[in-house]
Design an enzyme around this catalytic site. Structure first.
Site, PDB file in Angstrom:
ATOM      1  N   GLN A 133      42.535   2.027  12.644  1.00  0.00           N
ATOM      2  CA  GLN A 133      43.289   1.954  13.966  1.00  0.00           C
ATOM      3  C   GLN A 133      42.810   2.856  14.748  1.00  0.00           C
ATOM      4  OE1 GLN A 133      46.463   4.485  11.576  1.00  0.00           O
ATOM      5  NE2 GLN A 133      48.074   4.024  13.328  1.00  0.00           N
ATOM      6  N   ASP A 136      41.550   0.232  17.677  1.00  0.00           N
ATOM      7  CA  ASP A 136      42.762  -0.036  18.356  1.00  0.00           C
ATOM      8  C   ASP A 136      42.274  -0.010  19.848  1.00  0.00           C
ATOM      9  OD1 ASP A 136      44.397  -1.696  19.523  1.00  0.00           O
ATOM     10  OD2 ASP A 136      45.896  -0.537  17.665  1.00  0.00           O
ATOM     11  N   SER A 139      46.117   0.081  21.551  1.00  0.00           N
ATOM     12  CA  SER A 139      47.000   0.923  21.903  1.00  0.00           C
ATOM     13  C   SER A 139      46.397   1.605  22.754  1.00  0.00           C
ATOM     14  CB  SER A 139      47.335   1.795  20.063  1.00  0.00           C
ATOM     15  OG  SER A 139      47.551   0.421  19.216  1.00  0.00           O
TER      16      SER A 139
HETATM   17  N1  LIG Z   1      47.222  -0.065  13.372  1.00  0.00           N
HETATM   18  C1  LIG Z   1      48.417  -0.061  13.538  1.00  0.00           C
HETATM   19  O1  LIG Z   1      49.124   0.089  12.078  1.00  0.00           O
HETATM   20  C2  LIG Z   1      49.046  -0.493  14.655  1.00  0.00           C
HETATM   21  C3  LIG Z   1      48.794  -0.136  15.791  1.00  0.00           C
HETATM   22  C4  LIG Z   1      49.189  -0.642  17.284  1.00  0.00           C
HETATM   23  C5  LIG Z   1      50.456  -0.675  16.598  1.00  0.00           C
HETATM   24  N2  LIG Z   1      51.153  -0.991  15.944  1.00  0.00           N
HETATM   25  C6  LIG Z   1      52.571  -0.594  16.058  1.00  0.00           C
HETATM   26  O2  LIG Z   1      53.176  -2.146  16.632  1.00  0.00           O
HETATM   27  C7  LIG Z   1      54.791  -1.820  17.320  1.00  0.00           C
HETATM   28  C8  LIG Z   1      54.119  -2.744  19.018  1.00  0.00           C
HETATM   29  O3  LIG Z   1      54.075  -2.390  19.640  1.00  0.00           O
HETATM   30  P1  LIG Z   1      52.912  -2.708  20.621  1.00  0.00           P
HETATM   31  O4  LIG Z   1      52.878  -2.109  21.767  1.00  0.00           O
HETATM   32  O5  LIG Z   1      51.327  -3.606  20.430  1.00  0.00           O
HETATM   33  O6  LIG Z   1      53.917  -3.761  21.056  1.00  0.00           O
HETATM   34  P2  LIG Z   1      53.742  -5.146  22.321  1.00  0.00           P
HETATM   35  O7  LIG Z   1      52.467  -4.129  23.193  1.00  0.00           O
HETATM   36  O8  LIG Z   1      52.850  -6.484  21.476  1.00  0.00           O
HETATM   37  O9  LIG Z   1      55.165  -5.498  23.010  1.00  0.00           O
HETATM   38  C9  LIG Z   1      55.801  -3.888  23.317  1.00  0.00           C
HETATM   39  C10 LIG Z   1      57.339  -3.800  22.547  1.00  0.00           C
HETATM   40  O10 LIG Z   1      58.378  -4.811  22.867  1.00  0.00           O
HETATM   41  C11 LIG Z   1      58.665  -5.445  22.278  1.00  0.00           C
HETATM   42  N3  LIG Z   1      59.921  -6.066  22.529  1.00  0.00           N
HETATM   43  C12 LIG Z   1      59.533  -7.862  22.420  1.00  0.00           C
HETATM   44  N4  LIG Z   1      60.429  -7.974  22.394  1.00  0.00           N
HETATM   45  C13 LIG Z   1      61.167  -7.169  23.022  1.00  0.00           C
HETATM   46  C14 LIG Z   1      63.137  -7.878  23.397  1.00  0.00           C
HETATM   47  N5  LIG Z   1      62.764  -8.542  23.822  1.00  0.00           N
HETATM   48  N6  LIG Z   1      63.878  -7.130  24.030  1.00  0.00           N
HETATM   49  C15 LIG Z   1      63.552  -5.539  24.088  1.00  0.00           C
HETATM   50  N7  LIG Z   1      61.920  -5.581  23.299  1.00  0.00           N
HETATM   51  C16 LIG Z   1      61.300  -6.297  22.442  1.00  0.00           C
HETATM   52  C17 LIG Z   1      58.476  -5.040  21.321  1.00  0.00           C
HETATM   53  O11 LIG Z   1      59.243  -4.744  19.741  1.00  0.00           O
HETATM   54  C18 LIG Z   1      57.037  -3.480  20.917  1.00  0.00           C
HETATM   55  O12 LIG Z   1      57.543  -2.795  20.315  1.00  0.00           O
HETATM   56  C19 LIG Z   1      54.838  -0.432  17.176  1.00  0.00           C
HETATM   57  O13 LIG Z   1      56.015   0.188  16.096  1.00  0.00           O
HETATM   58  C20 LIG Z   1      54.015   0.307  17.271  1.00  0.00           C
HETATM   59  O14 LIG Z   1      53.470   1.339  16.905  1.00  0.00           O
HETATM   60  C21 LIG Z   1      50.558  -0.473  14.607  1.00  0.00           C
END
Ligand SMILES: NC(=O)c1ccc[n+]([C@@H]2O[C@H](COP(=O)([O-])OP(=O)(O)OC[C@H]3O[C@@H](n4cnc5c(N)ncnc54)[C@H](O)[C@@H]3O)[C@@H](O)[C@H]2O)c1
Length: 382
Positions: A133, A136, A139
């Site tokens: 994390q 990352d 993020s």
């Molecule tokens: N180390 C970790 O565990 C870790 C690190 C970063 C993010 N995450 C999690 O991963 C998830 C995704 O985060 P992200 O910011 O990288 O995503 P991302 O940048 O890949 O996408 C942005 C968001 O758009 C949403 N999305 C995709 N298609 C869509 C649609 N048709 N309509 C509406 N929304 C849509 C996705 O679900 C996502 O939440 C989150 O839950 C985040 O908390 C976990």
């Protein structure tokens, strides 16, 4: 071990891969920073701040490349441009490079790095596991982009965000709709809330509802069955076109009633789904603003043009592709911290120790010994 840092080469890129604050921890692990003179200047970090923390300053990029065992970069330029890749020339056989390499979007760069004998590690491929994390960088940069998207939207909007009751009358709060409540979307919600807007948000992942509510926005319920919408990495899976069509129909009213729409819906390695059509834009009030954070991969709005300001009968559509670079001080601070943690994970006894049995190494390692070693990237280069 010498870690070299160059001035970023992509036009408009203001970030720098290391900041002075991370140098003592690196030095403790046997890693000395060799900075190209002026590398941190556009991010707000002068050479003196680096030398105060034990870095050496090299007069030219060539000096850094000649002496560094590993190059730390923010981004490498793509090979797909007519000018070719300037950053390939800024590497030396046997050297390691850590950067945003976009290996899934730009597999040709991975092949080129392999044939040059570079060991390349991609920050985009960092696995989403608890252990990684703090490494990352996607993020970290999404946090900055979500924040800045709101400020950008607010500055183009001919209205204010907060509700105000003044002697000159009452001002209604702005209505902001965030599509995609991942890292960028959640930060956008918080920022818009702090500015006093009424915020609504939607995401295909069921888990997002609670997170949206916890940062003070209303979750827009669309009676759509997204099924198993999340892959094992926590990313959204692509839906079929009929799903997106129904989603657009259901979102039309919310979009029409919003002053600012911020879209962040990305599918890793794929073109972004179109969620706001030209027709939906025509239903918005003049003066409204769309900030499309998915512009780099085609955009979530049909009318988005990457890095341009589009005026569609009074609605402004912005498609910025590098917002983190517009907040270079803190973007660099966060990126450098991610790099620091990653390097400390990889360096043993003052040398790079790349163990394929380690998930973090295996997932991020793109090229080694003249080969593209990452399975997904190799499949794209075949
Ligand atoms: N180390 C970790 O565990 C870790 C690190 C970063 C993010 N995450 C999690 O991963 C998830 C995704 O985060 P992200 O910011 O990288 O995503 P991302 O940048 O890949 O996408 C942005 C968001 O758009 C949403 N999305 C995709 N298609 C869509 C649609 N048709 N309509 C509406 N929304 C849509 C996705 O679900 C996502 O939440 C989150 O839950 C985040 O908390 C976990």
């Amino acid at each position: 071990m010498i870690a070299g840092v160059l001035t970023e080469t992509l036009p408009g890129e203001r970030r720098v891969a290391l900041t002075p604050a991370v140098l003592p921890a690196l030095a403790k692990a046997g890693v000395t920073a060799l900075m190209q003179a002026g590398a941190g200047r556009s991010a707000g970090y002068p050479d003196q701040a680096y030398t105060d923390k034990g870095a050496e300053i090299a007069a030219s990029a060539a000096d850094v490349v000649a002496r560094a065992d590993i190059l730390l970069r923010v981004r490498l330029s793509p090979t797909s441009t007519s000018a070719g890749n300037v950053d390939l020339g800024l590497t030396r056989a046997g050297q390691a490079v850590v950067a945003f390499l976009d290996p899934l979007g730009e597999p040709a760069l991975a092949s080129a790095l392999a044939s040059r004998g570079i060991t390349a590690l991609s920050m985009e491929l960092m696995p989403r596991i608890t252990r990684a994390q703090s490494m990352d960088a996607l993020s970290s940069m999404a946090t900055i982009a979500g924040y800045k998207a709101v400020l950008l939207g607010a500055s183009y909007l001919p209205r204010m965000f907060p509700m105000l009751t003044t002697a000159a009358g009452t001002i209604k709060p702005a209505r902001v709709f965030i599509v995609g409540a991942g890292v960028a979307g959640l930060q956008a919600i918080s920022t818009a809330r702090r500015l006093g807007a009424i915020v609504e948000a939607y995401d295909v992942r069921a888990a997002a509802k609670e997170q949206v509510q916890s940062v003070g926005a209303k979750f827009v319920e669309l009676p759509l069955d997204a099924g198993d919408s999340e892959d094992k990495g926590g990313y959204a899976k692509a839906q079929d076109e009929s799903f997106y069509r129904r989603q657009r129909e259901m979102m039309t009213k919310v979009v029409a009633g919003s002053d600012v729409v911020i879209t962040t819906a990305a599918i890793p390695g794929k073109k972004s789904p179109v969620l706001v059509t030209a027709e939906m834009v025509s239903g918005m009030a003049p003066g409204s603003v769309i900030v499309d954070l998915a512009a780099e991969r085609g955009g979530n709005c049909e009318l988005t043009k990457a890095d341009e300001v589009v005026d569609a009968h009074g609605v402004t559509i912005l498609g910025p592709t590098n917002l983190p670079s517009t907040v270079p001080y803190h973007a660099s601070q966060m990126y450098a911290r991610n790099i620091q943690t990653f390097l400390l994970h990889l360096v043993k006894d003052g040398a790079l120790h790349l163990d394929p049995a380690d998930e973090i190494t295996r997932e991020t390692l793109v090229t080694r010994d003249g080969q593209v070693v990452h399975e997904r990237v190799r499949a794209l280069t075949a």
